[in-house]
Scaffold this active site. Structure first.
Site, PDB file in Angstrom:
ATOM      1  N   CYS A  16       0.499  -1.471  -0.228  1.00  0.00           N
ATOM      2  CA  CYS A  16       0.358  -0.017   0.263  1.00  0.00           C
ATOM      3  C   CYS A  16       0.739   1.558  -0.275  1.00  0.00           C
ATOM      4  CB  CYS A  16      -1.294  -0.003   1.105  1.00  0.00           C
ATOM      5  SG  CYS A  16       0.186  -0.144   3.705  1.00  0.00           S
TER       6      CYS A  16
ATOM      7  N   HIS B 223      -2.025   1.225   6.996  1.00  0.00           N
ATOM      8  CA  HIS B 223      -2.737   1.310   5.769  1.00  0.00           C
ATOM      9  C   HIS B 223      -2.978   2.846   4.702  1.00  0.00           C
ATOM     10  CE1 HIS B 223      -4.389  -0.946   1.716  1.00  0.00           C
ATOM     11  NE2 HIS B 223      -5.108   0.156   2.035  1.00  0.00           N
TER      12      HIS B 223
ATOM     13  N   HIS C  81      -5.571   1.837  -3.949  1.00  0.00           N
ATOM     14  CA  HIS C  81      -4.923   1.502  -3.560  1.00  0.00           C
ATOM     15  C   HIS C  81      -4.500  -0.513  -3.451  1.00  0.00           C
ATOM     16  CE1 HIS C  81      -7.892  -0.631  -0.579  1.00  0.00           C
ATOM     17  NE2 HIS C  81      -8.089  -0.988  -1.355  1.00  0.00           N
TER      18      HIS C  81
END
Length: 369
Positions: free
Chosen positions: A283, A331, A343
């Site tokens: 990510c 994240h 993402h």
């Protein structure tokens, strides 16, 4: 007469029997059925399986599996951040050691040069019978030569003093460079240990999650994916209905447009932990490389992106900004506008677009404020 009397007696007997039997018939008779109206609709009695809020045992088990898999991947993502941070620090310290090694070499060369100059002065004095410059001038007997010599002697003394000071400073610098290099080596070794531990944790969490998912039948795996999508859709709908995006209609900055173009061009590439392109990403690998492509370097990990970059209110965000998720900042996704992000979700998934509110939002940061 007798015939009328018999008839009357018969009627009296029938009436008596009717009176005696009436209570028993009233208790045994069912209540009258209600008259149905045209507008009435029958309501079926719900069964446990038909209740929308109560999942079936298999459904409940899948929900539990989904939550367990999600937890494992969350832990893996946090460990990935720790691995990436340790790796970044090790690279930085390795670069610092290279710089210090160069400085040490230059310092050693400078010290050798100064020592050569000091040796040359000592040899010159030896050739003059060991007499200091002042004594040599007194013995010369020439006033002009004496005055010139005095000036030269002063300059020579100042040069010698400066050389000795420079030599002393060079030696101190060399000791400092050596100590710093030693300290950086120790840090590198400590970070290597951190990397190894983080790598082990990442692999263990991902392996556990994959094993859990592989034990499901194909239909269950498809259903699991559907449950993930449904949970994300529900969270996104709740986020949108909260008015979070009200009056948000901003354009990306020029650098933000470049970062966005890079990030969206990666859609479909697989998530791989620790990866930062070009064939796969995690990510923060995706977001850091996207902003690097926009000539705006940012920290490598989502936690460092949250810690170091300027924070922005959600109502002020614009495309290109980074949304940080979960309480541990484990994240990150890039806002693309219209309530969506691009993402890299997790192992087994690809870089994709999804609702910005589909996960727990910690906050928003802006790389080019």
């Amino acid at each position: 007469m007798n015939r009328r009397h018999c008839a009357a007696a018969a009627i009296t007997l029938v009436c008596a029997l009717a009176v005696l039997s009436a209570p028993a018939q009233a208790m045994a008779a069912p209540p009258p059925a209600p008259t149905a109206t045209p507008s009435a609709t029958p309501t079926p009695t719900p069964t446990p399986d038909a209740t929308p809020t109560t999942p079936s045992p298999s459904e409940k088990r899948l929900q539990e599996v989904r939550e367990e898999i999600e937890t494992l991947y969350r832990k893996a993502e946090a460990a990935t951040d720790a691995y990436n941070l340790a790796e970044g620090q090790a690279k930085k310290q390795s670069g610092e050691i290279v710089r210090l090694t160069k400085s040490i070499a230059e310092g050693q060369a400078r010290i050798a040069e100064l020592k050569d100059r000091a040796g040359a002065q000592a040899r010159e004095q030896y050739r003059n019978a060991g007499l200091p410059p002042g004594a040599q001038l007194v013995l010369s007997g020439d006033p002009d030569l004496f005055l010139d010599g005095v000036n030269q002697a002063k300059q020579g003394q100042q040069a010698t003093k400066g050389m000795l000071t420079e030599l002393e400073q060079a030696q101190e610098d060399l000791e400092t460079y050596t100590a710093d290099a030693s300290l950086n080596w120790e840090k590198i070794e400590a970070n290597r240990v951190k990397q190894a531990k983080a790598k082990k944790r990442v692999k263990a969490q991902i392996a556990a999650a994959k094993k859990l998912e592989s034990q499901l039948a194909k239909k269950e795996q498809a259903r699991l994916l559907k449950l993930e999508q449904d949970a994300a859709s529900t969270a996104q709908a709740a986020w949108l209905s909260s008015g979070a995006l009200k009056d948000i209609n901003r354009e990306a900055s020029p650098a933000g447009k470049k970062a966005l173009a890079f990030a969206t061009a990666q859609i479909g590439k697989p998530y791989v932990w620790g990866a930062e392109g070009p064939g796969s990403y995690d990510c923060s690998g995706l977001t850091s490389q996207a902003w690097a492509a926009a000539k705006q370097p940012i920290p490598r990990t989502s936690q460092e992106q949250w810690r170091q970059l300027p924070h922005i209110a959600i109502q002020d965000m614009r495309p290109g900004d980074l949304i940080i998720y979960h309480s541990d900042a484990s994240h990150v996704g890039m806002y693309v506008g219209d309530g969506s992000i691009v993402h890299a979700p997790r192992p087994g998934r690809q870089v994709t677009l999804t609702g910005a509110g589909s996960m727990e939002i910690l906050g928003v940061v802006r790389p080019d404020k």
